[in-house]
Scaffold this active site. Structure first.
Site, PDB file in Angstrom:
ATOM      1  N   ASN A 169       0.865  -1.181   0.000  1.00 55.60           N
ATOM      2  CA  ASN A 169       0.000   0.000   0.000  1.00 55.60           C
ATOM      3  C   ASN A 169       0.906   1.237   0.000  1.00 55.60           C
ATOM      4  O   ASN A 169       1.547   1.532   1.002  1.00 55.60           O
ATOM      5  CB  ASN A 169      -0.881  -0.062   1.261  1.00 55.60           C
ATOM      6  CG  ASN A 169      -1.677   1.202   1.486  1.00 55.60           C
ATOM      7  OD1 ASN A 169      -1.768   2.061   0.613  1.00 55.60           O
ATOM      8  ND2 ASN A 169      -2.262   1.320   2.676  1.00 55.60           N
ATOM      9  N   TRP A 170       0.949   1.912  -1.141  1.00 54.06           N
ATOM     10  CA  TRP A 170       1.874   3.047  -1.273  1.00 54.06           C
ATOM     11  C   TRP A 170       1.361   4.294  -0.549  1.00 54.06           C
ATOM     12  O   TRP A 170       2.073   5.281  -0.419  1.00 54.06           O
ATOM     13  CB  TRP A 170       2.108   3.379  -2.753  1.00 54.06           C
ATOM     14  CG  TRP A 170       2.816   2.302  -3.516  1.00 54.06           C
ATOM     15  CD1 TRP A 170       3.210   1.068  -3.046  1.00 54.06           C
ATOM     16  CD2 TRP A 170       3.235   2.329  -4.895  1.00 54.06           C
ATOM     17  NE1 TRP A 170       3.827   0.354  -4.031  1.00 54.06           N
ATOM     18  CE2 TRP A 170       3.854   1.092  -5.186  1.00 54.06           C
ATOM     19  CE3 TRP A 170       3.130   3.281  -5.915  1.00 54.06           C
ATOM     20  CZ2 TRP A 170       4.376   0.787  -6.448  1.00 54.06           C
ATOM     21  CZ3 TRP A 170       3.651   2.981  -7.176  1.00 54.06           C
ATOM     22  CH2 TRP A 170       4.272   1.751  -7.426  1.00 54.06           C
ATOM     23  N   LYS A 171       0.113   4.280  -0.147  1.00 51.10           N
ATOM     24  CA  LYS A 171      -0.510   5.435   0.528  1.00 51.10           C
ATOM     25  C   LYS A 171      -0.309   6.708  -0.312  1.00 51.10           C
ATOM     26  O   LYS A 171      -0.334   6.610  -1.539  1.00 51.10           O
ATOM     27  CB  LYS A 171       0.050   5.584   1.950  1.00 51.10           C
ATOM     28  CG  LYS A 171      -0.058   4.256   2.722  1.00 51.10           C
ATOM     29  CD  LYS A 171       0.171   4.398   4.185  1.00 51.10           C
ATOM     30  CE  LYS A 171       0.050   3.021   4.838  1.00 51.10           C
ATOM     31  NZ  LYS A 171       0.085   3.061   6.287  1.00 51.10           N
ATOM     32  N   GLY A 188       2.975  -1.285   4.223  1.00 51.98           N
ATOM     33  CA  GLY A 188       2.910   0.136   3.894  1.00 51.98           C
ATOM     34  C   GLY A 188       4.291   0.666   3.555  1.00 51.98           C
ATOM     35  O   GLY A 188       4.811   0.449   2.459  1.00 51.98           O
ATOM     36  N   GLY A 189       4.923   1.326   4.523  1.00 52.67           N
ATOM     37  CA  GLY A 189       6.200   1.999   4.306  1.00 52.67           C
ATOM     38  C   GLY A 189       7.250   1.154   3.589  1.00 52.67           C
ATOM     39  O   GLY A 189       7.923   1.634   2.664  1.00 52.67           O
ATOM     40  N   GLU A 211      -5.056  -5.319  10.664  1.00 56.83           N
ATOM     41  CA  GLU A 211      -4.036  -4.301  10.884  1.00 56.83           C
ATOM     42  C   GLU A 211      -4.306  -3.561  12.195  1.00 56.83           C
ATOM     43  O   GLU A 211      -5.154  -2.647  12.225  1.00 56.83           O
ATOM     44  CB  GLU A 211      -4.052  -3.278   9.730  1.00 56.83           C
ATOM     45  CG  GLU A 211      -3.773  -3.885   8.378  1.00 56.83           C
ATOM     46  CD  GLU A 211      -3.193  -2.862   7.406  1.00 56.83           C
ATOM     47  OE1 GLU A 211      -2.086  -3.101   6.917  1.00 56.83           O
ATOM     48  OE2 GLU A 211      -3.829  -1.827   7.177  1.00 56.83           O
ATOM     49  N   SER A 250       3.649  -2.380  10.231  1.00 54.10           N
ATOM     50  CA  SER A 250       5.100  -2.428  10.459  1.00 54.10           C
ATOM     51  C   SER A 250       5.756  -3.738  10.018  1.00 54.10           C
ATOM     52  O   SER A 250       6.681  -4.215  10.662  1.00 54.10           O
ATOM     53  CB  SER A 250       5.414  -2.118  11.931  1.00 54.10           C
ATOM     54  OG  SER A 250       5.015  -0.787  12.234  1.00 54.10           O
ATOM     55  N   GLY A 310       2.618   1.898  10.809  1.00 54.72           N
ATOM     56  CA  GLY A 310       3.570   3.005  10.692  1.00 54.72           C
ATOM     57  C   GLY A 310       4.329   3.338  11.963  1.00 54.72           C
ATOM     58  O   GLY A 310       4.959   4.384  12.055  1.00 54.72           O
ATOM     59  N   HIS A 362      -9.383   0.926   5.379  1.00 52.07           N
ATOM     60  CA  HIS A 362      -8.061   1.106   5.999  1.00 52.07           C
ATOM     61  C   HIS A 362      -8.193   1.989   7.237  1.00 52.07           C
ATOM     62  O   HIS A 362      -9.018   2.918   7.253  1.00 52.07           O
ATOM     63  CB  HIS A 362      -7.097   1.744   4.994  1.00 52.07           C
ATOM     64  CG  HIS A 362      -5.685   1.692   5.476  1.00 52.07           C
ATOM     65  ND1 HIS A 362      -5.196   2.610   6.365  1.00 52.07           N
ATOM     66  CD2 HIS A 362      -4.693   0.801   5.258  1.00 52.07           C
ATOM     67  CE1 HIS A 362      -3.931   2.292   6.652  1.00 52.07           C
ATOM     68  NE2 HIS A 362      -3.608   1.201   5.980  1.00 52.07           N
ATOM     69  N   GLU A 418      -6.492   4.356   8.279  1.00 56.84           N
ATOM     70  CA  GLU A 418      -6.283   5.781   8.040  1.00 56.84           C
ATOM     71  C   GLU A 418      -7.550   6.439   7.499  1.00 56.84           C
ATOM     72  O   GLU A 418      -7.676   7.666   7.531  1.00 56.84           O
ATOM     73  CB  GLU A 418      -5.073   5.974   7.104  1.00 56.84           C
ATOM     74  CG  GLU A 418      -3.781   5.736   7.884  1.00 56.84           C
ATOM     75  CD  GLU A 418      -2.607   5.232   7.065  1.00 56.84           C
ATOM     76  OE1 GLU A 418      -2.644   5.305   5.825  1.00 56.84           O
ATOM     77  OE2 GLU A 418      -1.645   4.744   7.691  1.00 56.84           O
TER      78      GLU A 418
HETATM   79  P1  PGA Z   1       3.034   0.139   7.585  1.00 51.56           P
HETATM   80  O1  PGA Z   1       1.544   0.299   7.023  1.00 51.56           O
HETATM   81  O2  PGA Z   1       3.589  -1.131   6.957  1.00 51.56           O
HETATM   82  O3  PGA Z   1       3.752   1.363   7.129  1.00 51.56           O
HETATM   83  O4  PGA Z   1       2.930   0.002   9.061  1.00 51.56           O
HETATM   84  C1  PGA Z   1       0.712  -0.814   6.825  1.00 51.56           C
HETATM   85  C2  PGA Z   1      -0.606  -0.391   6.240  1.00 51.56           C
HETATM   86  O5  PGA Z   1      -1.104   0.676   6.587  1.00 51.56           O
HETATM   87  O6  PGA Z   1      -1.189  -1.108   5.399  1.00 51.56           O
END
Ligand code: PGA
Length: 250
Positions: free
Chosen positions: A11-13, A231-232, A166, A210, A172, A96, A98
Site C-alpha cells: 500500500n503506497w498510501k 505500507g512503508g 491491521e 510495520s 507506521g 483502511h 487511516e
Molecule cells: P506500515 O503500514 O507497513 O507502514 O505500518 C501498513 C498499512 O497501513 O497497510
C-alpha cells in the site's frame, strides 16, 4: 480463483509522483520473472493507470486504495470502483484504518464500499483492526468481531474478499504484536468468517502493520496468516521483494 500464497500487497498510501512510481513499478517488473505467489501494489489514484500499464504481463496485481460507495454521481473528488477498473486495477482496499479513524468511516460505509467494489468485479481487501486503547483494555477480539460483522459485504466469497488484520497501533509505528497475539486474532477472525461466508474457511487473512524485511518471515509463518499488507516498506523495490521472498515467493 483463490490466489496463490503468500499474498504480499504493498500500500503506497500518499507516496509516489509519476517519476518515482514509474521507477518503483519498473524495478518490481524486472524482478517478477515468474511469480510463484501473489504480489500486488496499491498506488495513488493519479499514477494507477501508468503503474498498471507498466506491470501488464508481470502477474503483479494493481489496485486502488479506496473507492466511493456509490457507482457514480455528484461526489466531487471521489473515485468510483468502475474508474479503478477503467485504468486496469483489479483490486481495491476498503476500510483502511487511516480512513476509518482518520476520516471517520463507519463499518456500514465500509461495507457499502465493499459491496460496490464487488459489483464492479474488484477483489476487495477489507481492513480491520483495534486501536491502542482497545488493545490495552483487552477488547481486541470483540472489536475485530464487530468490525468484521459490520463491514463484511453481503454474500461475498473467498474469491472476492481478502481480510487484512491491521492493529491501528502497529501501522507506521515500528511496533508489532507478539506472534501469539497475531495468531489469536487471526483465529478469531477465521471463526467469524466461517459464520459470515459459505466458504469462510478459505478467505485469506493478511497481517499488516510495520511489516519489514526482517520480521516478514516470522509473521508469515504464523498459523493462519496468508500473507501481509505492507505500507512503508513497500516503497523500496528491493525491500518489498525481500518481504515477498521471505514468505516463500519467487
Ligand atoms: P506500515 O503500514 O507497513 O507502514 O505500518 C501498513 C498499512 O497501513 O497497510
Amino acid at each position: 480463483m483463490v490466489l496463490p500464497r503468500p499474498i504480499v500487497f504493498g500500500n503506497w498510501k500518499m507516496h509516489g509522483l509519476r517519476v518515482e512510481s514509474e521507477a518503483l513499478a519498473g524495478a518490481l517488473a524486472e524482478r517478477a520473472k515468474r511469480l510463484t505467489a501473489t504480489l500486488g501494489v496499491f498506488p495513488p489514484f493519479t499514477v494507477l493507470g501508468e503503474v498498471a500499464a507498466r506491470l501488464t504481463g508481470t502477474g503483479i496485481m494493481v489496485g486502488g486504495q479506496d473507492c466511493h460507495e456509490r457507482p457514480k454521481g455528484a461526489y466531487t473528488g471521489s473515485i468510483s470502483a468502475a474508474m479503478l477498473r477503467d485504468v486496469d486495477a483489479s483490486a481495491v482496499i476498503v476500510g483502511h484504518s487511516e480512513r476509518r479513524h482518520g476520516l471517520g468511516e463507519s463499518d456500514a460505509l465500509v461495507r457499502t464500499k465493499a459491496e460496490t467494489a464487488l459489483a464492479e468485479g474488484l477483489l476487495t481487501v477489507l481492513c480491520i483492526g483495534e486501536t491502542e486503547a482497545q488493545w490495552l483494555s483487552d477488547e481486541t477480539l470483540a472489536v475485530l468481531d464487530a468490525q468484521l460483522t459490520g463491514s463484511w459485504p453481503a454474500g461475498a466469497t473467498a474469491e472476492q474478499v481478502i481480510v487484512a488484520y491491521e492493529p491501528v497501533w502497529a501501522v507506521g509505528t515500528g511496533r508489532t504484536p507478539a506472534l501469539d497475539d497475531i495468531e489469536r486474532s487471526h483465529a478469531a477472525i477465521r471463526h467469524r468468517l466461517q459464520r459470515l461466508a459459505v466458504d469462510g474457511a478459505d478467505v485469506a487473512i493478511l497481517y499488516g502493520g510495520s511489516v519489514k524485511a526482517d520480521n516478514a518471515a516470522e509473521i508469515m509463518a504464523v498459523p493462519g496468516v496468508a500473507g501481509v499488507l505492507v505500507g512503508g516498506a513497500s516503497l523500496d523495490a528491493a525491500g518489498f521483494w525481500s518481504i515477498y521472498q521471505a514468505g516463500g515467493g519467487a
